[in-house]
Scaffold this motif. Structure first.
Motif, PDB file in Angstrom:
ATOM      1  N   SER A  58       0.841  -1.195   0.000  1.00 37.01           N
ATOM      2  CA  SER A  58       0.000   0.000   0.000  1.00 37.01           C
ATOM      3  C   SER A  58       0.879   1.249   0.000  1.00 37.01           C
ATOM      4  O   SER A  58       2.108   1.146  -0.052  1.00 37.01           O
ATOM      5  CB  SER A  58      -0.906  -0.052   1.233  1.00 37.01           C
ATOM      6  OG  SER A  58      -1.802   1.025   1.252  1.00 37.01           O
ATOM      7  N   HIS A  59       0.241   2.404   0.115  1.00 36.36           N
ATOM      8  CA  HIS A  59       0.995   3.659   0.171  1.00 36.36           C
ATOM      9  C   HIS A  59       1.600   3.847   1.573  1.00 36.36           C
ATOM     10  O   HIS A  59       1.216   3.176   2.523  1.00 36.36           O
ATOM     11  CB  HIS A  59       0.079   4.837  -0.163  1.00 36.36           C
ATOM     12  CG  HIS A  59      -1.041   4.990   0.821  1.00 36.36           C
ATOM     13  ND1 HIS A  59      -2.216   4.285   0.736  1.00 36.36           N
ATOM     14  CD2 HIS A  59      -1.149   5.735   1.938  1.00 36.36           C
ATOM     15  CE1 HIS A  59      -3.003   4.597   1.736  1.00 36.36           C
ATOM     16  NE2 HIS A  59      -2.376   5.475   2.497  1.00 36.36           N
ATOM     17  N   GLN A  60       2.538   4.777   1.670  1.00 34.49           N
ATOM     18  CA  GLN A  60       3.180   5.084   2.948  1.00 34.49           C
ATOM     19  C   GLN A  60       2.237   5.951   3.783  1.00 34.49           C
ATOM     20  O   GLN A  60       1.600   6.860   3.258  1.00 34.49           O
ATOM     21  CB  GLN A  60       4.455   5.897   2.705  1.00 34.49           C
ATOM     22  CG  GLN A  60       5.359   5.335   1.652  1.00 34.49           C
ATOM     23  CD  GLN A  60       6.414   4.425   2.255  1.00 34.49           C
ATOM     24  OE1 GLN A  60       6.113   3.506   3.010  1.00 34.49           O
ATOM     25  NE2 GLN A  60       7.645   4.689   1.943  1.00 34.49           N
ATOM     26  N   ARG A  61       2.186   5.641   5.076  1.00 38.51           N
ATOM     27  CA  ARG A  61       1.330   6.422   5.983  1.00 38.51           C
ATOM     28  C   ARG A  61       2.095   7.492   6.737  1.00 38.51           C
ATOM     29  O   ARG A  61       1.524   8.538   7.066  1.00 38.51           O
ATOM     30  CB  ARG A  61       0.719   5.496   7.044  1.00 38.51           C
ATOM     31  CG  ARG A  61      -0.618   4.904   6.714  1.00 38.51           C
ATOM     32  CD  ARG A  61      -0.552   3.879   5.642  1.00 38.51           C
ATOM     33  NE  ARG A  61      -1.799   3.132   5.529  1.00 38.51           N
ATOM     34  CZ  ARG A  61      -2.079   2.322   4.523  1.00 38.51           C
ATOM     35  NH1 ARG A  61      -1.231   2.173   3.528  1.00 38.51           N
ATOM     36  NH2 ARG A  61      -3.210   1.679   4.503  1.00 38.51           N
ATOM     37  N   TYR A  62       3.339   7.218   7.097  1.00 42.07           N
ATOM     38  CA  TYR A  62       4.008   8.045   8.102  1.00 42.07           C
ATOM     39  C   TYR A  62       5.215   8.810   7.589  1.00 42.07           C
ATOM     40  O   TYR A  62       5.731   9.653   8.291  1.00 42.07           O
ATOM     41  CB  TYR A  62       4.460   7.161   9.272  1.00 42.07           C
ATOM     42  CG  TYR A  62       3.304   6.463   9.934  1.00 42.07           C
ATOM     43  CD1 TYR A  62       2.294   7.202  10.562  1.00 42.07           C
ATOM     44  CD2 TYR A  62       3.180   5.087   9.911  1.00 42.07           C
ATOM     45  CE1 TYR A  62       1.209   6.577  11.135  1.00 42.07           C
ATOM     46  CE2 TYR A  62       2.097   4.451  10.493  1.00 42.07           C
ATOM     47  CZ  TYR A  62       1.115   5.202  11.100  1.00 42.07           C
ATOM     48  OH  TYR A  62       0.038   4.579  11.673  1.00 42.07           O
ATOM     49  N   THR A  63       5.704   8.505   6.394  1.00 39.53           N
ATOM     50  CA  THR A  63       6.977   9.077   5.967  1.00 39.53           C
ATOM     51  C   THR A  63       6.833  10.496   5.426  1.00 39.53           C
ATOM     52  O   THR A  63       5.895  10.803   4.691  1.00 39.53           O
ATOM     53  CB  THR A  63       7.611   8.197   4.872  1.00 39.53           C
ATOM     54  OG1 THR A  63       6.582   7.817   3.953  1.00 39.53           O
ATOM     55  CG2 THR A  63       8.235   6.956   5.449  1.00 39.53           C
ATOM     56  N   THR A  64       7.793  11.341   5.787  1.00 38.72           N
ATOM     57  CA  THR A  64       7.881  12.685   5.221  1.00 38.72           C
ATOM     58  C   THR A  64       8.558  12.596   3.846  1.00 38.72           C
ATOM     59  O   THR A  64       9.136  11.553   3.497  1.00 38.72           O
ATOM     60  CB  THR A  64       8.746  13.585   6.113  1.00 38.72           C
ATOM     61  OG1 THR A  64      10.065  13.016   6.147  1.00 38.72           O
ATOM     62  CG2 THR A  64       8.192  13.705   7.526  1.00 38.72           C
ATOM     63  N   ALA A  65       8.557  13.694   3.107  1.00 37.58           N
ATOM     64  CA  ALA A  65       9.215  13.717   1.795  1.00 37.58           C
ATOM     65  C   ALA A  65      10.707  13.419   1.943  1.00 37.58           C
ATOM     66  O   ALA A  65      11.285  12.660   1.154  1.00 37.58           O
ATOM     67  CB  ALA A  65       8.999  15.083   1.136  1.00 37.58           C
ATOM     68  N   THR A  66      11.329  13.991   2.976  1.00 40.22           N
ATOM     69  CA  THR A  66      12.769  13.771   3.185  1.00 40.22           C
ATOM     70  C   THR A  66      13.044  12.291   3.468  1.00 40.22           C
ATOM     71  O   THR A  66      13.996  11.706   2.931  1.00 40.22           O
ATOM     72  CB  THR A  66      13.253  14.615   4.389  1.00 40.22           C
ATOM     73  OG1 THR A  66      12.816  15.948   4.171  1.00 40.22           O
ATOM     74  CG2 THR A  66      14.752  14.573   4.546  1.00 40.22           C
ATOM     75  N   GLU A  67      12.200  11.693   4.294  1.00 39.99           N
ATOM     76  CA  GLU A  67      12.386  10.261   4.600  1.00 39.99           C
ATOM     77  C   GLU A  67      12.141   9.401   3.356  1.00 39.99           C
ATOM     78  O   GLU A  67      12.880   8.440   3.110  1.00 39.99           O
ATOM     79  CB  GLU A  67      11.440   9.842   5.729  1.00 39.99           C
ATOM     80  CG  GLU A  67      11.869  10.387   7.086  1.00 39.99           C
ATOM     81  CD  GLU A  67      10.751  10.393   8.116  1.00 39.99           C
ATOM     82  OE1 GLU A  67      11.032  10.768   9.267  1.00 39.99           O
ATOM     83  OE2 GLU A  67       9.605  10.034   7.783  1.00 39.99           O
ATOM     84  N   GLN A  68      11.135   9.757   2.579  1.00 43.13           N
ATOM     85  CA  GLN A  68      10.872   8.969   1.361  1.00 43.13           C
ATOM     86  C   GLN A  68      12.041   9.045   0.399  1.00 43.13           C
ATOM     87  O   GLN A  68      12.404   8.052  -0.221  1.00 43.13           O
ATOM     88  CB  GLN A  68       9.595   9.461   0.677  1.00 43.13           C
ATOM     89  CG  GLN A  68       8.344   9.007   1.411  1.00 43.13           C
ATOM     90  CD  GLN A  68       7.095   8.980   0.526  1.00 43.13           C
ATOM     91  OE1 GLN A  68       7.189   9.058  -0.681  1.00 43.13           O
ATOM     92  NE2 GLN A  68       5.948   8.862   1.151  1.00 43.13           N
ATOM     93  N   ASP A  69      12.650  10.234   0.291  1.00 45.27           N
ATOM     94  CA  ASP A  69      13.820  10.371  -0.593  1.00 45.27           C
ATOM     95  C   ASP A  69      14.978   9.521  -0.079  1.00 45.27           C
ATOM     96  O   ASP A  69      15.679   8.862  -0.851  1.00 45.27           O
ATOM     97  CB  ASP A  69      14.266  11.837  -0.673  1.00 45.27           C
ATOM     98  CG  ASP A  69      13.269  12.686  -1.471  1.00 45.27           C
ATOM     99  OD1 ASP A  69      12.413  12.102  -2.157  1.00 45.27           O
ATOM    100  OD2 ASP A  69      13.352  13.934  -1.387  1.00 45.27           O
ATOM    101  N   ALA A  70      15.191   9.558   1.248  1.00 47.33           N
ATOM    102  CA  ALA A  70      16.293   8.787   1.834  1.00 47.33           C
ATOM    103  C   ALA A  70      16.056   7.287   1.622  1.00 47.33           C
ATOM    104  O   ALA A  70      16.990   6.540   1.287  1.00 47.33           O
ATOM    105  CB  ALA A  70      16.409   9.105   3.323  1.00 47.33           C
TER     106      ALA A  70
END
Ligand code: HEM
Length: 185
Positions: A58-70
């Motif tokens: 499924s999609h991510q619930r908790y990650t910020t843009a910075t975390e998703q990039d990392a």
């Protein structure tokens, strides 16, 4: 093994399948019945299955843009040839967790338990895929089926990550967890 990029995934335990079960431990709550082999597939389970668990990516619930990039910069998909070890860890969280609003859950998950930050240090050695079961119509016994694979040399690192996560505030909300370790012969 070809990479699997599914939405609905079935884990079927029984007498056949590419993964051999080496350990099956109840971390909290009841264990699952022992089975010798496990199949993970996007197709219906074999008819001789002793138990079957289903989950959907499924999609991510908790990650910020910075975390998703990392994460995107470091993570790899499960299924690498060298990744002969795997772990299937089904987890259910408590009613207290699910009663919390989204922002409180995020605070516990990341600001106070540092789940993503801890996990990022183990990429790309550990490959992961999260499956959600809570909203499926099949009355699944767990909320999440977490799947990891790694090379035998990275098994100790995986255990260290698990120990760190299990000591966090987030894990106080885990009320059922079974740790299943596997090897691809
Ligand atoms: C969720 C990262 C290892 C169990 C997540 C999420 C991220 C993440 C980013 C949030 C997904 C979202 O936004 O919805 C990582 C990384 C790991 C790792 C980078 C390194 C290998 C583990 C391990 C476990 C675990 C070892 C233990 C079984 C879970 C569970 C969730 C989750 C149960 C769902 C939490 C919830 O939605 O309440 N992980 N993780 N993770 N992870 Fe991990």
């Amino acid at each position: 093994m070809p990479a699997l990029n599914p939405r609905l995934v079935t884990f079927a335990a029984g007498g056949s399948g590419p993964w051999r079960v080496t350990q099956l431990t109840a971390v909290c709550g009841p264990a699952l019945p022992w089975a010798d082999r496990l199949t993970m597939s996007a197709t219906p389970p074999p008819s001789d299955a002793l138990w079957v668990l289903r989950g959907a990516t499924s999609h991510q619930r908790y990650t910020t843009a910075t975390e998703q990039d990392a994460l995107a910069a470091r993570q790899v998909a499960p299924g690498r040839a060298a990744a002969r070890c795997a772990a299937l860890i089904p987890i259910r969280k408590s009613a207290d967790w699910w009663a919390l609003p989204q922002d409180r859950r995020r605070e516990i998950f990341e600001e106070r338990s540092h789940h993503t930050r801890l996990g990022l240090a183990y990429l790309p050695a550990i490959a992961r895929r999260l499956h959600h079961c809570r909203d499926l119509s099949t009355a699944e016994p767990f909320d999440f089926l977490t799947w990891f694979d790694f090379a035998p040399d990275d098994a100790a690192a995986f255990d260290a990550l698990l120990a760190a996560l299990r000591a966090t505030e987030e894990w106080r909300y885990v009320e059922h967890e079974v740790d299943i370790r596997l090897i691809r012969d």
